[in-house]
Design an enzyme around this catalytic site. Structure first.
Site, short mmCIF file in Angstrom:
data_model
loop_
_atom_site.label_atom_id
_atom_site.label_comp_id
_atom_site.label_asym_id
_atom_site.label_seq_id
_atom_site.Cartn_x
_atom_site.Cartn_y
_atom_site.Cartn_z
N ASP A 1 1.02 -15.26 -38.91
CA ASP A 1 0.83 -15.74 -37.49
C ASP A 1 0.22 -14.33 -36.44
O ASP A 1 0.33 -14.80 -35.53
CB ASP A 1 2.23 -16.02 -37.08
N ASN B 1 1.06 -12.96 -28.62
CA ASN B 1 2.35 -12.45 -28.81
C ASN B 1 2.33 -11.09 -29.43
O ASN B 1 3.52 -10.54 -29.75
CB ASN B 1 3.10 -13.32 -29.83
N ARG C 1 8.34 -13.27 -38.09
CA ARG C 1 7.22 -12.60 -37.30
C ARG C 1 7.27 -11.19 -36.93
O ARG C 1 6.66 -10.46 -36.42
CB ARG C 1 6.78 -13.29 -36.04
N ARG D 1 12.30 -18.48 -26.94
CA ARG D 1 11.89 -17.10 -27.55
C ARG D 1 12.21 -15.92 -26.91
O ARG D 1 12.42 -14.78 -27.69
CB ARG D 1 10.28 -17.24 -28.09
N HIS E 1 6.92 -21.60 -25.67
CA HIS E 1 6.35 -20.41 -25.06
C HIS E 1 5.89 -20.83 -23.74
O HIS E 1 5.49 -22.04 -23.60
CB HIS E 1 5.16 -19.71 -25.94
N CYS F 1 -2.95 -18.85 -27.39
CA CYS F 1 -2.19 -18.33 -28.45
C CYS F 1 -3.20 -17.42 -29.36
O CYS F 1 -2.59 -16.34 -29.61
CB CYS F 1 -1.40 -19.31 -28.94
N ASN G 1 46.15 -51.94 2.35
CA ASN G 1 46.44 -52.75 2.97
C ASN G 1 46.65 -54.14 2.12
O ASN G 1 47.53 -54.87 2.36
CB ASN G 1 45.42 -53.26 4.22
N ASP H 1 41.85 -57.27 6.49
CA ASP H 1 42.16 -58.51 7.30
C ASP H 1 43.62 -57.81 8.13
O ASP H 1 44.38 -57.35 7.38
CB ASP H 1 42.49 -59.70 6.78
N ASP I 1 42.89 -49.17 -16.03
CA ASP I 1 42.43 -50.05 -15.60
C ASP I 1 41.67 -50.96 -16.60
O ASP I 1 41.49 -50.24 -17.82
CB ASP I 1 41.15 -49.44 -14.46
N VAL J 1 46.35 -54.33 -16.16
CA VAL J 1 47.58 -53.61 -15.61
C VAL J 1 48.81 -54.44 -15.56
O VAL J 1 49.88 -53.75 -15.53
CB VAL J 1 47.09 -53.16 -14.07
#
Length: 706
Positions: free
Chosen positions: A65, A71, A90, A139, A168, A264, A525, A604, A657, A681
């Site tokens: 590489d 790099n 590397r 990296r 990268h 690169c 209510n 209501d 529930d 319930v």
């Protein structure tokens, strides 16, 4: 050709895909054609040489590489920050690149061996030299950015990468001459995209689509108005052409197999220095201390995941594992964030997990005055359900009235300073409020190995082990706990919705109240109306509760009940005068169990007992919750969320529930005492009463045979 620009390249003589250290390499080991690679590299080399000077570094056998010279390091003027490769595959390149830089007169800066930084692959200069864009996430470590800023005397802007395909910065980001930017926004987190938008005007941002991104269109070499890249769509070429760039395509498919393209394969070594600009870095680091069952309870993983998810990075400085099963562990972690704002967000989350900022042990909390009633200062600390302490004048003070989503108000009293959790509307002029995250610590009860995972969701009639049996087992535990709380003079609070009535649970809840298992009722209510409708008229929502069929005129029953109660003045009067003789509300009145009915816009009536002033209803809810040992949440998401936000850690919470989403939302509040049950319930209440009966009379007496 101009002698102002120089690039460093390396022959692909030893290039191959020998290992996998990025997603592009997967499935491509030894599948690259060296002849084709040489041919493609030569074309790129000559294309660049037509526009700039190209220097060469000798390739070295065993380091395939090295061809990706981007790099090698980061160059600015006569300085270079040498790369520290993350992967061992590397790392052997480093001395060869160092030798080249030294031989060519560069001053070389080297990062610590354990601090990854991958050169111009993760650090790209603004083409006008104003600042350095620096990537991190895959990296390169964020902690390298302050050192780079210091050594190169330049402002560093940190960008977090989140898509592993673009490991990268130069794979998805390309600053262009004239202040333009070619980039792929989905490769970055939200913070980074916002930073990009703040620095680069909209008319100069050239965002590309995924098809261009995966062809590495951003991995381009920019020489003045020329853009050299692997491949670009017609649309992208047209967009670049419209702003004055000439696009030159040169296929680099053999190098894409290793995750690289034109950028690169090159390192620009003539980067001009702007003498009038100087170092500025917003990166911030803090050391945190953790203590508890860090592995068993998953705390360590949660802390580290939180740091990364919020845009930071970390380094574990020390980790002392508890020697015994119940021993606690200790850890010290350095947390790094791209700026103060992100650090504050990260620290807020870590404090909730029990982390302590190491210098906090010596720092007081920051306080600011309340200058307007009901309004906190900016950046006020938002409280959680966990017991909290703040450091004031060198002393740790426990925060009173702990609850979620409040502010910490500090007040001087005759007995000294007090810290109290208050909702925003209750803040008063003259108080001080804690801001930021310094001088704050959460006191969390350590979770042991046995406690881990006690927050569960039990699904009725689900797959696997009989869920019906699982519900019954959990009900047994809840019944035992309720019996224990009652016998110890404790407090159980119930918040319930009208579904309790519709599912036939009214008689069971009424019995729990009558037998002393419930010390407060919080509801709306509707449950009171339908409970009394059933008690007085045998229906709920006009449906006969015994036959399960609607009755003639039943849709008016609840209104008749409301009207009757209004005639008596309130529910207690209706009970005392003999009008209401059974049901949940009847038992509350007869057994002196306080209740609070909180109204809503859809009610209501409402009943005269219903609080239509929601601020007063909230205050009454909070008062009735004080001192609770357990809260039962019975099929009412709205009221349960409100109650959950008011309830401190340590209170056992049971959410029931039929809707799994509701149970998950209400039970997932970060408390190990929270339990969710997905079931009807009415059935739950029936099972609960039966289990309590068995606890009361566990062993039936046998008749003696004469």
């Amino acid at each position: 050709m101009t002698d102002l620009l120089r690039f460093l390249m390396c022959s692909p003589r030893h290039y191959d895909v020998d290992y996998v250290i990025n997603p592009w390499m997967e499935g491509n080991i030894h599948k690259s054609s060296r002849d084709r690679a040489n041919e493609q590299w030569d074309k790129l080399y000559h294309l660049i040489k037509d526009h700039a000077i190209v220097d060469l570094v000798d390739p070295v056998q065993g380091w395939p590489d090295m061809v990706f010279t981007a790099n090698a390091g980061l160059v600015l003027g006569d300085k270079v920050v040498l790369s520290r490769f993350l992967h061992k595959e590397r790392q052997g390149e480093e001395p060869h690149f160092k030798q080249w830089f030294e031989d060519n007169g560069y001053k070389v800066f080297e990062l610590p061996a354990d601090l990854p930084f991958e050169g111009a692959g993760d650090a790209l200069l603004d083409r006008e030299g104003r600042w350095l864009w620096a990537g991190y996430g895959f990296r390169t470590e964020l902690d390298s950015h302050p050192l780079i800023a210091e050594w190169l005397d330049i402002e560093v802007l940190s960008l977090r990468l989140i898509d592993s395909r673009f490991y990268h910065l130069d794979t998805c980001f390309c600053p262009l001459t004239g202040g333009y930017l070619l980039y792929y926004p989905p490769a970055f987190d939200a913070y980074s995209n916002l930073l990009i938008e703040r620095r680069v005007p909209a008319d100069k941002r050239i965002a590309i689509a995924e098809p261009d991104a995966v062809n590495f269109a951003c991995n381009a070499v920019n020489i003045h108005q020329v853009v050299i890249l692997n491949k670009a769509s017609e649309d992208l070429k047209q967009r670049l052409g419209q702003v004055g760039y000439t696009v030159m395509e040169t296929p680099l498919t053999e190098f894409l197999k290793a995750g690289g393209a034109s950028k690169c394969l090159t390192l620009r070594t003539t980067e001009p220095v702007r003498e009038e600009l100087h170092a500025r870095v917003t990166v911030e680091s803090r050391n945190i201390h953790l203590e508890g069952h860090l592995l068993d309870a998953g705390i360590m993983n949660r802390v580290l995941d939180t740091v990364v998810e919020k845009g930071g990075s970390f380094k574990v400085l020390n980790f002392n594992l508890g020697a015994e099963r119940q021993s606690t562990s200790r850890a010290e972690v350095r947390v790094t964030a791209p700026d103060h704002e992100v650090m504050e967000e990260i620290m807020t989350q870590l404090i909730e997990l029990g982390a302590v900022d190491v210098p906090t042990e010596e720092r007081n909390a920051i306080l600011e005055d309340v200058i307007q009633s009901g309004v906190a200062p900016d950046d006020f600390y938002v409280t959680t359900i966990y017991p909290t302490e703040v450091r004031i004048d060198g002393q740790w003070v426990r925060v009173e009235n702990q609850r979620m989503d409040g502010a910490i108000a500090i007040r001087q009293t005759p007995d000294g300073l007090t810290a109290r959790c208050k909702i925003l509307r209750d803040l008063e002029v003259g108080e001080k409020v804690v801001v930021g995250v310094e001088g704050i610590r959460i006191v969390r009860k350590p979770e042991s190995r046995d406690q881990r995972g006690t927050k569960e969701e039990f699904t009725f009639m689900g797959s696997g082990v009989s869920s019906e049996r699982r519900v019954e087992l959990l009900v047994e535990q809840i019944a035992w706990e309720m019996r224990h709380i009652r016998d110890q003079g404790g407090k159980v609070v119930v918040t319930a919705g009208p579904v309790v009535i519709h599912t036939g649970g009214s008689e069971h809840l009424a019995r729990l109240i009558r037998e002393g298992y419930v010390q407060a009722l919080l509801a709306g209510n509707a449950i009171a109306v339908h409970d009394m409708e059933q008690s007085l008229m045998g229906t709920s929502l006009g449906v006969d509760m015994k036959k399960g069929v609607p009755v003639h005129g039943g849709h008016r029953h609840h209104l008749k009940v409301i009207n009757a109660i209004r005639r008596y003045g309130n529910i207690p009067n209706a009970v005392e005068q003999g009008f209401l003789t059974q049901g949940i509300m009847y038992e509350c009145v007869k057994n002196n169990v306080p209740f609070c009915l909180a109204g809503s816009i859809r009610d209501d009536g409402p009943l005269p007992d219903t609080h239509m002033d929601l601020l007063k209803a909230q205050a009454e809810y909070a008062r009735l919750i004080e001192g609770a040992d357990m809260i039962l949440m019975l099929s009412t998401m709205l009221h349960s969320i409100g109650v959950g936000n008011m309830t401190p850690a340590g209170v056992k919470m049971v959410c029931v529930d039929i809707n799994p989403a509701v149970v998950t939302k209400l039970s997932d509040r970060g408390s190990v005492e929270s339990v969710g049950i997905v079931t009807d319930v009415g059935l739950f209440l029936s099972l609960l009463v039966k289990q309590l009966d068995q606890l009361t009379n566990p062993y039936p007496l046998s008749q003696t045979v004469q």
